[in-house]
Design a protein around this motif. Structure first.
Motif, PDB file in Angstrom:
ATOM      1  N   GLN A  44      63.415  56.861   5.474  1.00 53.64           N
ATOM      2  CA  GLN A  44      64.164  55.622   5.700  1.00 53.64           C
ATOM      3  C   GLN A  44      65.680  55.828   5.685  1.00 53.64           C
ATOM      4  O   GLN A  44      66.427  54.967   6.139  1.00 53.64           O
ATOM      5  CB  GLN A  44      63.763  54.578   4.651  1.00 53.64           C
ATOM      6  N   GLY A  45      66.128  56.935   5.132  1.00 53.12           N
ATOM      7  CA  GLY A  45      67.540  57.294   5.240  1.00 53.12           C
ATOM      8  C   GLY A  45      68.485  56.629   4.257  1.00 53.12           C
ATOM      9  O   GLY A  45      69.705  56.598   4.486  1.00 53.12           O
ATOM     10  N   PHE A  46      67.978  56.113   3.124  1.00 53.34           N
ATOM     11  CA  PHE A  46      68.887  55.527   2.134  1.00 53.34           C
ATOM     12  C   PHE A  46      69.685  56.642   1.456  1.00 53.34           C
ATOM     13  O   PHE A  46      69.158  57.717   1.152  1.00 53.34           O
ATOM     14  CB  PHE A  46      68.098  54.729   1.093  1.00 53.34           C
ATOM     15  N   VAL A  47      70.972  56.344   1.200  1.00 60.12           N
ATOM     16  CA  VAL A  47      71.852  57.364   0.635  1.00 60.12           C
ATOM     17  C   VAL A  47      72.959  56.677  -0.159  1.00 60.12           C
ATOM     18  O   VAL A  47      73.377  55.560   0.154  1.00 60.12           O
ATOM     19  CB  VAL A  47      72.454  58.235   1.774  1.00 60.12           C
ATOM     20  N   GLY A  48      73.442  57.344  -1.195  1.00 64.88           N
ATOM     21  CA  GLY A  48      74.567  56.831  -1.955  1.00 64.88           C
ATOM     22  C   GLY A  48      75.852  56.893  -1.138  1.00 64.88           C
ATOM     23  O   GLY A  48      76.102  57.883  -0.444  1.00 64.88           O
ATOM     24  N   ASN A  49      76.654  55.832  -1.236  1.00 59.86           N
ATOM     25  CA  ASN A  49      77.900  55.780  -0.471  1.00 59.86           C
ATOM     26  C   ASN A  49      79.026  56.408  -1.290  1.00 59.86           C
ATOM     27  O   ASN A  49      79.759  55.731  -2.016  1.00 59.86           O
ATOM     28  CB  ASN A  49      78.244  54.336  -0.100  1.00 59.86           C
ATOM     29  N   HIS A  50      79.167  57.715  -1.173  1.00 59.24           N
ATOM     30  CA  HIS A  50      80.191  58.441  -1.921  1.00 59.24           C
ATOM     31  C   HIS A  50      81.577  58.192  -1.345  1.00 59.24           C
ATOM     32  O   HIS A  50      82.560  58.102  -2.087  1.00 59.24           O
ATOM     33  CB  HIS A  50      79.905  59.945  -1.889  1.00 59.24           C
ATOM     34  N   GLU A  51      81.673  58.087  -0.021  1.00 55.53           N
ATOM     35  CA  GLU A  51      82.974  57.992   0.634  1.00 55.53           C
ATOM     36  C   GLU A  51      83.645  56.645   0.397  1.00 55.53           C
ATOM     37  O   GLU A  51      84.861  56.574   0.227  1.00 55.53           O
ATOM     38  CB  GLU A  51      82.822  58.239   2.141  1.00 55.53           C
ATOM     39  N   ARG A  52      82.863  55.561   0.414  1.00 54.94           N
ATOM     40  CA  ARG A  52      83.434  54.223   0.259  1.00 54.94           C
ATOM     41  C   ARG A  52      82.692  53.488  -0.853  1.00 54.94           C
ATOM     42  O   ARG A  52      82.083  52.443  -0.642  1.00 54.94           O
ATOM     43  CB  ARG A  52      83.364  53.454   1.585  1.00 54.94           C
ATOM     44  N   TYR A  53      82.780  54.057  -2.032  1.00 55.80           N
ATOM     45  CA  TYR A  53      82.028  53.537  -3.185  1.00 55.80           C
ATOM     46  C   TYR A  53      82.427  52.098  -3.504  1.00 55.80           C
ATOM     47  O   TYR A  53      81.581  51.281  -3.891  1.00 55.80           O
ATOM     48  CB  TYR A  53      82.282  54.438  -4.400  1.00 55.80           C
ATOM     49  N   ASP A  54      83.705  51.750  -3.359  1.00 54.93           N
ATOM     50  CA  ASP A  54      84.202  50.424  -3.732  1.00 54.93           C
ATOM     51  C   ASP A  54      84.126  49.396  -2.601  1.00 54.93           C
ATOM     52  O   ASP A  54      84.660  48.295  -2.741  1.00 54.93           O
ATOM     53  CB  ASP A  54      85.649  50.528  -4.226  1.00 54.93           C
ATOM     54  N   ASP A  55      83.483  49.736  -1.529  1.00 53.09           N
ATOM     55  CA  ASP A  55      83.276  48.769  -0.447  1.00 53.09           C
ATOM     56  C   ASP A  55      82.356  47.658  -0.957  1.00 53.09           C
ATOM     57  O   ASP A  55      81.246  47.936  -1.427  1.00 53.09           O
ATOM     58  CB  ASP A  55      82.621  49.479   0.743  1.00 53.09           C
ATOM     59  N   PRO A  56      82.790  46.390  -0.902  1.00 51.34           N
ATOM     60  CA  PRO A  56      81.944  45.301  -1.420  1.00 51.34           C
ATOM     61  C   PRO A  56      80.566  45.238  -0.775  1.00 51.34           C
ATOM     62  O   PRO A  56      79.604  44.786  -1.400  1.00 51.34           O
ATOM     63  CB  PRO A  56      82.752  44.037  -1.099  1.00 51.34           C
ATOM     64  N   ARG A  57      80.467  45.729   0.461  1.00 54.81           N
ATOM     65  CA  ARG A  57      79.168  45.684   1.141  1.00 54.81           C
ATOM     66  C   ARG A  57      78.109  46.485   0.402  1.00 54.81           C
ATOM     67  O   ARG A  57      76.905  46.218   0.552  1.00 54.81           O
ATOM     68  CB  ARG A  57      79.309  46.189   2.574  1.00 54.81           C
ATOM     69  N   ASN A  58      78.535  47.445  -0.403  1.00 53.98           N
ATOM     70  CA  ASN A  58      77.577  48.247  -1.169  1.00 53.98           C
ATOM     71  C   ASN A  58      76.826  47.431  -2.214  1.00 53.98           C
ATOM     72  O   ASN A  58      75.811  47.892  -2.745  1.00 53.98           O
ATOM     73  CB  ASN A  58      78.299  49.398  -1.876  1.00 53.98           C
ATOM     74  N   SER A  59      77.334  46.248  -2.546  1.00 55.59           N
ATOM     75  CA  SER A  59      76.710  45.417  -3.574  1.00 55.59           C
ATOM     76  C   SER A  59      75.831  44.315  -2.996  1.00 55.59           C
ATOM     77  O   SER A  59      75.158  43.618  -3.759  1.00 55.59           O
ATOM     78  CB  SER A  59      77.791  44.781  -4.456  1.00 55.59           C
ATOM     79  N   PHE A  60      75.848  44.147  -1.671  1.00 56.23           N
ATOM     80  CA  PHE A  60      75.065  43.085  -1.045  1.00 56.23           C
ATOM     81  C   PHE A  60      73.812  43.679  -0.420  1.00 56.23           C
ATOM     82  O   PHE A  60      73.883  44.548   0.459  1.00 56.23           O
ATOM     83  CB  PHE A  60      75.905  42.346  -0.011  1.00 56.23           C
ATOM     84  N   ILE A  61      72.652  43.187  -0.861  1.00 54.65           N
ATOM     85  CA  ILE A  61      71.388  43.814  -0.502  1.00 54.65           C
ATOM     86  C   ILE A  61      71.115  43.759   0.995  1.00 54.65           C
ATOM     87  O   ILE A  61      70.523  44.683   1.557  1.00 54.65           O
ATOM     88  CB  ILE A  61      70.234  43.161  -1.303  1.00 54.65           C
ATOM     89  N   ASN A  62      71.535  42.694   1.659  1.00 59.29           N
ATOM     90  CA  ASN A  62      71.348  42.643   3.111  1.00 59.29           C
ATOM     91  C   ASN A  62      72.082  43.792   3.800  1.00 59.29           C
ATOM     92  O   ASN A  62      71.554  44.431   4.728  1.00 59.29           O
ATOM     93  CB  ASN A  62      71.817  41.296   3.670  1.00 59.29           C
ATOM     94  N   GLU A  63      73.297  44.085   3.332  1.00 52.66           N
ATOM     95  CA  GLU A  63      74.074  45.179   3.905  1.00 52.66           C
ATOM     96  C   GLU A  63      73.470  46.537   3.549  1.00 52.66           C
ATOM     97  O   GLU A  63      73.466  47.466   4.366  1.00 52.66           O
ATOM     98  CB  GLU A  63      75.520  45.109   3.425  1.00 52.66           C
TER      99      GLU A  63
END
Length: 314
Positions: free
Chosen positions: A83-102
């Motif tokens: 499925q390709g899920f991966v931790g966002n190391h490059e843009r950790y503080d991007d608010p989209r990382n906290s929204f499940i739809n995103e």
């Protein structure tokens, strides 16, 4: 249900939706997480995302059945490799990382949002996995069929491809996020409740919005926190201070006065009061410590200023 595009009107709507999700039977996280997403996506329809999680759960269950001996490895291969899920190391503080739809659309997030996906899909695949409210980095833990923590596959890092962590790894992770003096204790690996997880998502978002100086959104999040945890009076303080920043003086005064009312140790000081030093032999906890006194002094100064401002508006 269409939600208002106006931020203040939407706050009450989202708060009600979140409260409904938190009061629902079971431990499902997705409805509450999708309610939070309406902070930024007011017209979000949760149904397609819930259907996607259901589909992934069914596919993961099939992979787990085929795997036999090592179901967690099979599950991780499905979630992270297929499925390709991966931790966002490059843009950790991007608010989209906290929204499940995103996170579902972009296949990337931070530890706690990836953990929500992991938990929801694992639950549908009939795997017994719990969240772990570990300091600085949300983790997961696996249980066996009897409900006990498995000794061979105990702790999982959802941010790093489902990597399995030893106790030593957990100790190192704690030092990395908290400092060298941090004391490790097994209680740090206790299962997190739905309430714990949702509160942590909200606190992360609030701190991020404050750093971004997005005070309307930060205030929105504080309102959600007050709604699901009325005992967290520090959120009343924070919401009041955010209202102050936004020059909503009447709302700021209401919240800060309520915060002080619920904090009896922070009574209003008289103009001439001097706080006496405690007797050296006294170990009484009845008096606030220096940090509390400093906080109280600042809050009371804000309240006095606000009372003058609000009185001048009447």
């Amino acid at each position: 249900m269409p939600f208002s595009l106006h931020l203040s009107a939407r706050t009450a709507e989202v708060a009600a939706e979140l409260q409904k999700a938190m009061n629902a039977a079971g431990n499902d996280l997705a409805p509450a997480a999708l309610a939070i997403a309406r902070v930024e996506y007011p017209s979000l329809d949760p149904k397609p995302y819930l259907a996607l999680i259901d589909r992934m759960g069914a596919e993961a269950a099939e992979r787990v059945r085929e795997a036999g001996a090592d179901p967690i490895r099979a599950f991780n291969e499905y979630l992270y490799d297929e499925q390709g899920f991966v931790g966002n190391h490059e843009r950790y503080d991007d608010p989209r990382n906290s929204f499940i739809n995103e996170v579902l659309e972009r296949r990337t997030g931070i530890p706690i949002s990836l953990a929500v996906i992991y938990l929801e899909v694992a639950h549908r695949a009939r795997l017994r996995v719990d969240g772990v409210n570990f300091p600085g980095h949300f983790l997961l833990r696996v249980r066996d069929g009897a409900g006990e923590v498995r000794s061979d596959v105990a702790i999982i890092d959802p941010f790093h491809g489902g990597a399995r962590l030893s106790e030593y790894d957990c100790r190192q992770l704690l030092r990395q996020h908290v400092g060298d003096e941090a004391a490790f204790d097994a209680s740090l690996l206790a299962p997190a409740t739905r309430h714990d997880i949702i509160v942590r998502i909200l606190v992360n978002l609030k701190r991020l919005y404050v750093r971004m100086r997005s005070f309307p959104q930060a205030r929105f999040i504080s309102t959600l926190l007050v709604g699901i945890d009325p005992s967290a009076i520090s959120e009343l303080r924070d919401r009041g201070l955010l209202a102050y920043h936004l020059q909503d003086f009447a709302a700021a005064l209401r919240d800060l006065e309520e915060y002080l009312r619920l904090s009896p140790k922070l009574a209003e000081p008289a103009e001439h009061d001097v706080i006496a030093e405690e007797d050296e032999e006294s170990d009484s906890p009845a008096h606030p410590d220096a940090a509390e006194l400093d906080d109280a002094t600042q809050i009371w100064e804000h309240v006095k200023t606000l009372r003058r401002r609000v009185a001048g508006l009447n």
